[in-house]
Design a protein around this motif. Structure first.
Motif, PDB file in Angstrom:
ATOM      1  N   VAL A 366       0.821  -1.128  -0.019  1.00 23.27           N
ATOM      2  CA  VAL A 366      -0.054  -0.002   0.195  1.00 23.27           C
ATOM      3  C   VAL A 366       0.839   1.403  -0.023  1.00 23.27           C
ATOM      4  CG1 VAL A 366      -1.841   1.396   1.395  1.00 23.27           C
ATOM      5  CG2 VAL A 366      -1.906  -1.185   1.199  1.00 23.27           C
ATOM      6  N   THR A 367       1.826   1.440   0.881  1.00 23.03           N
ATOM      7  CA  THR A 367       2.866   2.226   0.996  1.00 23.03           C
ATOM      8  C   THR A 367       3.780   2.717  -0.185  1.00 23.03           C
ATOM      9  OG1 THR A 367       2.955   2.176   3.348  1.00 23.03           O
ATOM     10  CG2 THR A 367       4.426   3.745   2.490  1.00 23.03           C
ATOM     11  N   ALA A 368       4.116   1.418  -0.900  1.00 15.29           N
ATOM     12  CA  ALA A 368       4.966   1.674  -2.048  1.00 15.29           C
ATOM     13  C   ALA A 368       4.048   2.197  -3.192  1.00 15.29           C
ATOM     14  CB  ALA A 368       5.373   0.453  -2.314  1.00 15.29           C
ATOM     15  N   LEU A 369       2.772   1.667  -3.175  1.00 11.70           N
ATOM     16  CA  LEU A 369       1.983   1.963  -4.434  1.00 11.70           C
ATOM     17  C   LEU A 369       1.766   3.656  -4.385  1.00 11.70           C
ATOM     18  CD1 LEU A 369       0.326   1.497  -6.940  1.00 11.70           C
ATOM     19  CD2 LEU A 369      -1.622   0.733  -5.425  1.00 11.70           C
ATOM     20  N   ALA A 370       1.351   3.893  -3.194  1.00 11.10           N
ATOM     21  CA  ALA A 370       0.981   5.415  -2.909  1.00 11.10           C
ATOM     22  C   ALA A 370       2.257   6.275  -3.541  1.00 11.10           C
ATOM     23  CB  ALA A 370       0.632   5.808  -1.532  1.00 11.10           C
ATOM     24  N   TYR A 371       3.450   6.000  -2.995  1.00 10.93           N
ATOM     25  CA  TYR A 371       4.966   6.649  -3.089  1.00 10.93           C
ATOM     26  C   TYR A 371       4.846   6.545  -4.807  1.00 10.93           C
ATOM     27  CZ  TYR A 371       9.739   7.688  -3.886  1.00 10.93           C
ATOM     28  OH  TYR A 371      10.854   8.168  -4.289  1.00 10.93           O
ATOM     29  N   ALA A 372       4.882   5.376  -5.477  1.00 10.74           N
ATOM     30  CA  ALA A 372       5.014   5.312  -6.784  1.00 10.74           C
ATOM     31  C   ALA A 372       4.130   6.259  -7.461  1.00 10.74           C
ATOM     32  CB  ALA A 372       4.853   4.029  -7.123  1.00 10.74           C
ATOM     33  N   ARG A 373       2.716   6.203  -7.023  1.00 13.35           N
ATOM     34  CA  ARG A 373       1.952   7.135  -7.852  1.00 13.35           C
ATOM     35  C   ARG A 373       2.310   8.461  -7.675  1.00 13.35           C
ATOM     36  NH1 ARG A 373      -4.457   5.718  -7.740  1.00 13.35           N
ATOM     37  NH2 ARG A 373      -4.168   7.257  -9.387  1.00 13.35           N
ATOM     38  N   SER A 374       2.718   8.760  -6.443  1.00 11.40           N
ATOM     39  CA  SER A 374       3.305  10.218  -6.387  1.00 11.40           C
ATOM     40  C   SER A 374       4.341  10.538  -7.208  1.00 11.40           C
ATOM     41  CB  SER A 374       3.437  10.409  -4.852  1.00 11.40           C
ATOM     42  OG  SER A 374       4.760  10.098  -4.542  1.00 11.40           O
ATOM     43  N   GLN A 375       5.138   9.806  -7.711  1.00 10.07           N
ATOM     44  CA  GLN A 375       6.235  10.094  -8.387  1.00 10.07           C
ATOM     45  C   GLN A 375       5.984  10.309 -10.065  1.00 10.07           C
ATOM     46  OE1 GLN A 375       9.477  10.718  -6.855  1.00 10.07           O
ATOM     47  NE2 GLN A 375       7.652  10.948  -5.241  1.00 10.07           N
ATOM     48  N   GLY A 376       4.880   9.960 -10.366  1.00 14.01           N
ATOM     49  CA  GLY A 376       4.697  10.047 -11.900  1.00 14.01           C
ATOM     50  C   GLY A 376       5.445   9.425 -12.782  1.00 14.01           C
ATOM     51  N   VAL A 480      -5.623  -2.580  -4.444  1.00 17.63           N
ATOM     52  CA  VAL A 480      -6.184  -1.903  -5.677  1.00 17.63           C
ATOM     53  C   VAL A 480      -5.828  -0.258  -5.802  1.00 17.63           C
ATOM     54  CG1 VAL A 480      -8.354  -3.428  -6.011  1.00 17.63           C
ATOM     55  CG2 VAL A 480      -8.364  -1.267  -4.506  1.00 17.63           C
ATOM     56  N   ALA A 481      -5.731   0.370  -6.909  1.00 21.89           N
ATOM     57  CA  ALA A 481      -5.217   1.451  -7.499  1.00 21.89           C
ATOM     58  C   ALA A 481      -5.565   2.379  -6.311  1.00 21.89           C
ATOM     59  CB  ALA A 481      -6.005   1.886  -8.763  1.00 21.89           C
ATOM     60  N   ASP A 482      -6.496   2.579  -5.564  1.00 23.04           N
ATOM     61  CA  ASP A 482      -6.846   3.616  -4.710  1.00 23.04           C
ATOM     62  C   ASP A 482      -6.221   3.309  -3.435  1.00 23.04           C
ATOM     63  OD1 ASP A 482      -8.488   1.710  -3.423  1.00 23.04           O
ATOM     64  OD2 ASP A 482     -10.279   3.006  -4.108  1.00 23.04           O
ATOM     65  N   GLY A 483      -5.523   2.326  -3.205  1.00 19.69           N
ATOM     66  CA  GLY A 483      -4.850   1.902  -1.926  1.00 19.69           C
ATOM     67  C   GLY A 483      -5.475   1.083  -0.985  1.00 19.69           C
ATOM     68  N   TRP A 740     -12.183   0.204 -11.159  1.00 21.28           N
ATOM     69  CA  TRP A 740     -11.258  -0.311 -10.178  1.00 21.28           C
ATOM     70  C   TRP A 740      -9.711   0.683 -10.722  1.00 21.28           C
ATOM     71  CZ3 TRP A 740     -12.561  -2.222  -5.968  1.00 21.28           C
ATOM     72  CH2 TRP A 740     -13.742  -2.910  -5.830  1.00 21.28           C
ATOM     73  N   ASP A 741      -9.505   1.103 -11.729  1.00 20.93           N
ATOM     74  CA  ASP A 741      -8.128   1.691 -12.030  1.00 20.93           C
ATOM     75  C   ASP A 741      -8.442   2.829 -13.177  1.00 20.93           C
ATOM     76  OD1 ASP A 741      -5.630   2.412 -12.325  1.00 20.93           O
ATOM     77  OD2 ASP A 741      -5.246   0.588 -13.400  1.00 20.93           O
ATOM     78  N   PRO A 742      -9.256   3.559 -12.994  1.00 20.13           N
ATOM     79  CA  PRO A 742      -9.737   4.745 -13.917  1.00 20.13           C
ATOM     80  C   PRO A 742      -8.362   5.563 -14.524  1.00 20.13           C
ATOM     81  CG  PRO A 742     -10.440   5.458 -11.893  1.00 20.13           C
ATOM     82  CD  PRO A 742      -9.977   4.073 -11.690  1.00 20.13           C
ATOM     83  N   ASP A 743      -7.334   5.752 -13.622  1.00 19.69           N
ATOM     84  CA  ASP A 743      -6.057   6.426 -13.949  1.00 19.69           C
ATOM     85  C   ASP A 743      -5.269   5.614 -14.742  1.00 19.69           C
ATOM     86  OD1 ASP A 743      -7.335   8.770 -12.904  1.00 19.69           O
ATOM     87  OD2 ASP A 743      -6.509   8.093 -10.879  1.00 19.69           O
TER      88      ASP A 743
END
Length: 767
Positions: A366-376, A480-483, A740-743
């Motif tokens: 969860v934490t890794a995914l949130a960080y990865a998403r923040s980096q673009g 899932v994508a929203d964490g 589930w993953d609109p982005d």
């Protein structure tokens, strides 16, 4: 003297008593059960009342799953660095990166000398320790050219072959008290490991000052050295008085300033007392972590990267490394780290990601995914790391590596229900289930990771008898994508459960699978190598025999082009999914008559033996261009086209896997994988230099194909989506993608573009 932001490590300091070895091991197991992080042991080889510490460390590592293990501290004088380097690396590899090297110059010189060790002055001991650290790191640099050559005052290594490379960057934690040793710690060590009760002169503050100044003079940052502290005189009695005597809340009050004001981030308690260990882990640990996190949030203390300047210089400009969440700082591998070469590639494909995050649990994901998403940046998810398609690594992005999430658990033997984490490899799964008389139909190669296969299909040696791997999944745990972390099954998020089985890489990161295993122990396995010069005729007869064979028979076929004047060869692998030798003989014998036999062997074996993991290094060493398709049947036209491909010289291998049987028993619409009429999977692979020619050949075969298995396809052409997911499956998947993953976060594994949601899409549980 600031808080350097290191993740807290809490653990035990255990006496390796030879009189009660079970107690020493039990205290280490209790350390893990109490949610502590490190089990460490004294190392006094000259003491006949003690077990050998490194033998004990190996035993403890095998009996535990999560905690780090370390000597506290290793007696260098009796463990020469060249041998110690191999011991340490081996322990780290076997424990999957859980060994740290506590290291000392060698106390009790008379006792050491009595065993034949050198008698060193204090000054000589410091010099020897510095040389030893250089030798250790030199041996671990397994990818450096040539042997390690070292000529020092105390150690000589004329020409030692380097390696093996440890599983992670082993921390060298030096136990030091005097100025010269403290200065050496600042210059060369990863950690400082004193005992509080021995910190008399020069004292804690002065010792830290010496370490920090030496680090700066060596071009390092003070924060590059983790501060650890042994606490020996401890007691949780409410009536006891003194430093670290008293109730848990008093401990938190006394430990907190050591973290915030002196930079300590690890505390190891002695006493060999189960109650102390349990209380330290279950009461002090959570309260101290909460207090430290609260203070760090208030002060804005960043997590520190324990990396030298040379490593920091290799960071990618596209990534904000300083914003890596504190809970992940000990779990990331950067370019320049010693462990990077071992995690950047898959077995098949090469990669150069900017960061690899090695998750240990769902919270890390969860934490890794949130960080990865923040980096673009591009995000790849990797399970075991085989990766034929190449989508589980990247260049310049982030890889969320699940290989350390690899547990295999039988949770209900009567119902044959098992829980498997995605980083496990199928050979290890087979081996873990064998004592229970169980097996799961998976791939043909034990080195393949669970996660990629169990979300894509799973076409293995038991397919015609038991179906695909995904046919036996009963539930998954997924981020899932929203964490959110969800448990998904037929009654909860049923549309998502439908999608995961076949297109799972598009919908999240699975952190655990639950499957129903099969009752199977032994199988009959046969390999027949034939002269397949009459390639088309051979293919036709092999295909007909497979379709006519009983369901117990699953067959794989590899076609290899002629080399150096030899014939085209066919290697037929046959697995009869039972220990019935007579039945197997009757079913497999006809395959001996379809072409001239060059070699043959057959044997009755436990299933786990035929999928045993080879333990390959994952360094991008395979063929990087493959195409995949499905055949209803091997027709004369298909066989002729394939013969022309094999004899062209442009293709290095073609492989065929039999389907049918139980694969066809599942209704077409039961899950995202909807190929339930085809009898064969076909793969063609070649080297990059021939890639364009492979494409030309494949376009001739494509009109004869009906479908595709995604995991074997390296093309990223969106047109291939309909091959993998024929309608109406693709339309349904696109609608679910919008929910589930609109982005489009999970866009690496043949991205399914989102469409408008449909009424059946369920973002909430139905039960």
């Amino acid at each position: 003297m600031p808080d350097y932001g290191h993740e807290l490590l809490l653990g035990s300091f255990i006496t390796p008593s030879a009189h009660d070895p079970a107690r020493a091991v039990g205290l280490a197991e209790l350390t893990e059960a109490a949610q502590l992080d490190v089990a460490s042991f004294q190392d006094h080889p000259y003491n006949p009342d003690y077990l050998d510490t490194y033998t004990l460390l190996t035993w403890v590592a095998a009996r535990t799953q999560r905690i780090r293990v370390s000597a506290n501290v290793t007696n260098l004088t009796l463990r020469p660095p060249a041998m110690l380097s191999r011991t340490a690396a081996s322990l780290d590899i076997l424990s999957q990166g859980r060994f740290e090297l506590g290291l000392g110059a060698g106390a009790f010189p008379q006792a050491v000398h009595s065993m034949g060790g050198r008698r060193l002055t204090p000054g000589q001991a410091v010099g020897a320790l510095g040389e030893a650290i250089d030798i250790l790191r030199g041996v671990w640099e397994a990818d450096e050219p040539g042997p390690l050559r070292f000529e020092g005052e105390h150690y000589s290594v004329p020409a030692m072959k380097r390696g093996p490379r440890p599983a992670h960057d082993i921390g060298i934690w030096v136990g030091s008290y005097k100025p010269r040793m403290l200065s050496l710690t600042g210059r060369k060590a990863n950690g400082w490991l004193p005992t509080l009760e021995y910190l008399q002169s020069p004292g804690m503050a002065e010792a830290i000052k010496i370490i920090d100044e030496a680090a700066l003079e060596a071009g390092r940052r003070p924060g590059d050295i983790r501060r650890l502290l042994n606490l020996l005189d401890v007691d949780f009695s409410a009536t006891s008085r003194g430093h670290f005597h008293g109730p848990p809340e008093q401990w938190v009050e006394e430990l907190l300033p050591l973290v915030l004001d002196h930079g300590f981030s690890a505390f190891l308690i002695g006493g060999d007392n189960p109650r102390l260990i349990r209380t330290f882990g279950e009461e002090v640990g959570p309260a101290l972590r909460e207090a430290v996190a609260r203070e760090r949030a208030t002060t804005g203390t960043p997590a520190v990267a324990q990396r030298p300047a040379a490593v920091l210089a290799q960071r990618h400009a596209s990534l904000d490394y300083d914003s890596i969440p504190p809970s992940l700082t000990e779990k990331v591998v950067e370019p320049g780290d010693a462990a990077y070469e071992g995690v950047r590639h898959t077995y098949i494909r090469t990669g150069s990601p900017a960061l690899v995050i090695q998750a240990l649990n769902a919270d890390d994901v969860v934490t890794a995914l949130a960080y990865a998403r923040s980096q673009g940046v591009e995000v790849s998810v990797r399970s075991g790391g085989h990766g034929i398609s190449g989508r589980s690594t990247n260049d310049g992005g982030i890889v969320i590596d699940l290989s350390k999430m690899n547990s295999v658990e039988v949770i209900d033997r009567a119902a044959r229900r098992v829980r498997i984490e995605p980083g496990a490899r199928w050979g290890n799964v087979a081996r873990a289930l064998a004592p229970h008389g169980l097996a799961i139909s998976s791939g043909d190669y034990g080195d393949v990771g669970v996660g990629g296969l169990a979300t894509a299909g799973g076409l293995g040696y038991l397919a015609r008898r038991y179906g695909l791997t995904i046919d036996h999944i009963t539930a998954v745990e997924i981020v899932v994508a929203d964490g959110r972390t969800l448990r998904v099954d037929a009654d909860h998020y049923s549309d998502l459960f439908w999608a995961i089985r076949g297109a799972g890489g598009n919908f999240g990161i699975v952190t655990a699978f639950e499957l129903q295993a099969q009752e199977i122990t032994e199988v009959v396995s046969a390999t027949i190598v034939v002269d397949a010069t009459d390639t088309a005729g051979f293919l036709l007869e092999w295909g007909q025999l497979v379709e006519a064979a009983p369901r117990e028979v699953t067959s794989f076929l590899s076609l290899l082009p002629a080399r150096r004047g030899g014939p085209v060869t066919g290697q037929i692998t046959l697995v009869y999914a039972s220990g019935d030798v007579e039945g197997a003989q009757n079913a497999l014998t006809p395959f001996l008559n379809i072409a001239p036999v060059l070699d043959q062997q057959a044997h009755l074996a436990p299933y786990h033996v035929i999928v045993a993991p080879p333990g390959n290094r994952h360094r991008g060493q395979g063929m990087e261009d493959t195409h995949s398709g499905l055949l209803e049947h091997i027709t004369p036209q298909a066989a002729t086209t394939i013969e022309e491909m094999v004899k062209s010289g442009d293709i290095l291998i073609m492989q065929f896997r039999s389907m049918g049987g139980a694969v066809h028993d599942v209704p077409k619409g039961a899950m995202a994988w909807s190929h339930r009429t085809q009898h064969f999977s076909v793969i063609a692979a070649t080297a990059p230099v021939y890639a364009s020619r492979l494409d030309v050949h494949w376009e001739r075969l494509r009109p004869l194909l009906n479908g595709m298995y995604l995991s074997f396809e390296t093309s990223t052409d969106p047109a291939r989506l309909l091959d993998a997911f024929p309608q109406p499956a693709l339309a349904r998947l696109r609608a679910l993608k919008a929910v589930w993953d609109p982005d489009g976060v999970f866009n690496r594994n043949f991205n399914i573009a989102a469409a408008a949601p449909v009424a059946t899409a369920q973002a909430d549980p139905v039960a």
